[in-house]
Design an enzyme around this catalytic site. Structure first.
Site, short mmCIF file in Angstrom:
data_model
loop_
_atom_site.label_atom_id
_atom_site.label_comp_id
_atom_site.label_asym_id
_atom_site.label_seq_id
_atom_site.Cartn_x
_atom_site.Cartn_y
_atom_site.Cartn_z
N LYS A 1 -16.56 -2.16 13.69
CA LYS A 1 -17.53 -2.97 12.96
C LYS A 1 -16.95 -4.37 12.80
O LYS A 1 -15.84 -4.54 12.31
CB LYS A 1 -17.74 -2.33 11.59
CG LYS A 1 -19.07 -2.56 10.95
CD LYS A 1 -19.10 -1.70 9.68
CE LYS A 1 -20.37 -1.84 8.92
NZ LYS A 1 -20.27 -1.17 7.62
C1 E4P Z 1 -23.47 -0.81 5.99
O1 E4P Z 1 -22.80 -0.60 6.97
C2 E4P Z 1 -22.96 -1.43 4.76
O2 E4P Z 1 -21.67 -0.98 4.58
C3 E4P Z 1 -23.74 -1.06 3.52
O3 E4P Z 1 -24.98 -0.50 3.85
C4 E4P Z 1 -23.80 -2.14 2.49
O4 E4P Z 1 -24.60 -1.70 1.42
P1 E4P Z 1 -24.62 -2.43 0.00
O5 E4P Z 1 -25.40 -3.69 0.11
O6 E4P Z 1 -25.27 -1.43 -0.91
O7 E4P Z 1 -23.19 -2.69 -0.37
#
Ligand code: E4P
Length: 218
Positions: free
Chosen positions: A83
């Site tokens: 990522k």
């Molecule tokens: C996705 O890969 C992210 O880690 C995640 O969905 C972020 O979510 P949040 O905005 O609730 O922190």
């Protein structure tokens, strides 16, 4: 639409995987910090539990640093997806990693132009953050619709991974908008099955069955 768990909590991943509901897992530095576990050990353990794609995020923000960290993370297991943030260095790393055959999730996508760049960089997944857009009075779901139209119109095969999902409506709306994947906190996945009429109907069936005095297994 595939279901990913958006968590680094091993017990939750084990439980949801046991129901056959998980196609993959996403983590991020905040989720790792919240879980309190060692990053590399956590990714290793998750990758052993779930055979599908497991997103592990780089911590570096420069191209060379991202590439070096990606090498360490990729070595953990074959199903690890790297990522990277949606920055110029992140896009450069995405292109290089994809050329080497590594799966890449480009995260922190908040606009259609960013989604276009991720696709042009050859991303396996792009992660538009629905909830964080809704939080600032914008429309996260509108972005999912727009990316779907863009990718279909231009013939990009980058998968739309709806992220920052906060409630069951986000899940059904993302599915209807054509998201390929939704990554959800464990409690949102559990909430999807809930309906008061299911609970009420089941209670009535149990009560009526008791009255018959019968048993299926004698
Ligand atoms: C996705 O890969 C992210 O880690 C995640 O969905 C972020 O979510 P949040 O905005 O609730 O922190």
């Amino acid at each position: 639409m595939d279901f990913f768990a958006d968590t680094a909590v091993i017990d939750d991943i084990r439980e949801l995987n046991g129901y056959g509901l998980l196609d993959g897992v996403t983590t991020n530095p905040s989720l790792i910090a919240k879980s309190g576990g060692d990053f590399l050990d956590t990714i290793r353990e998750i990758a052993q539990i779930v055979p599908g794609p497991i997103s592990a995020e780089v911590a570096a923000t420069d191209y060379a640093g991202m590439m070096a960290e990606a090498q360490v993370l990729s070595a953990i297991a074959e199903n690890v997806v790297i990522k990277v943030p949606l920055t110029l260095d992140g896009l450069k790393a995405c292109r290089a990693l994809r050329a080497a055959g590594t799966q890449v999730n480009v995260t922190l996508c908040f606009s259609i132009n960013q989604a276009l760049l991720a696709a042009k960089a050859g991303a396996t997944y792009v992660s538009p953050f629905i909830g964080r857009l809704d939080d600032i009075n914008l429309d996260g779901m509108e972005l999912i619709h727009a990316i779907r139209a863009l990718y279909d119109g231009q013939g990009f095969d980058t998968q739309i991974l709806a992220a920052s999902i906060r409630n069951p409506n986000h899940v059904s709306d993302a599915a209807l908008a054509g998201a390929d994947v939704a990554t959800m906190p464990p409690d949102v996945i559990r909430a999807l099955v809930k309906h008061p009429l299911t609970d009420k109907g089941l209670a009535a069936f149990i009560a009526d069955w008791k009255q018959t005095g019968q048993k299926i297994i004698k």
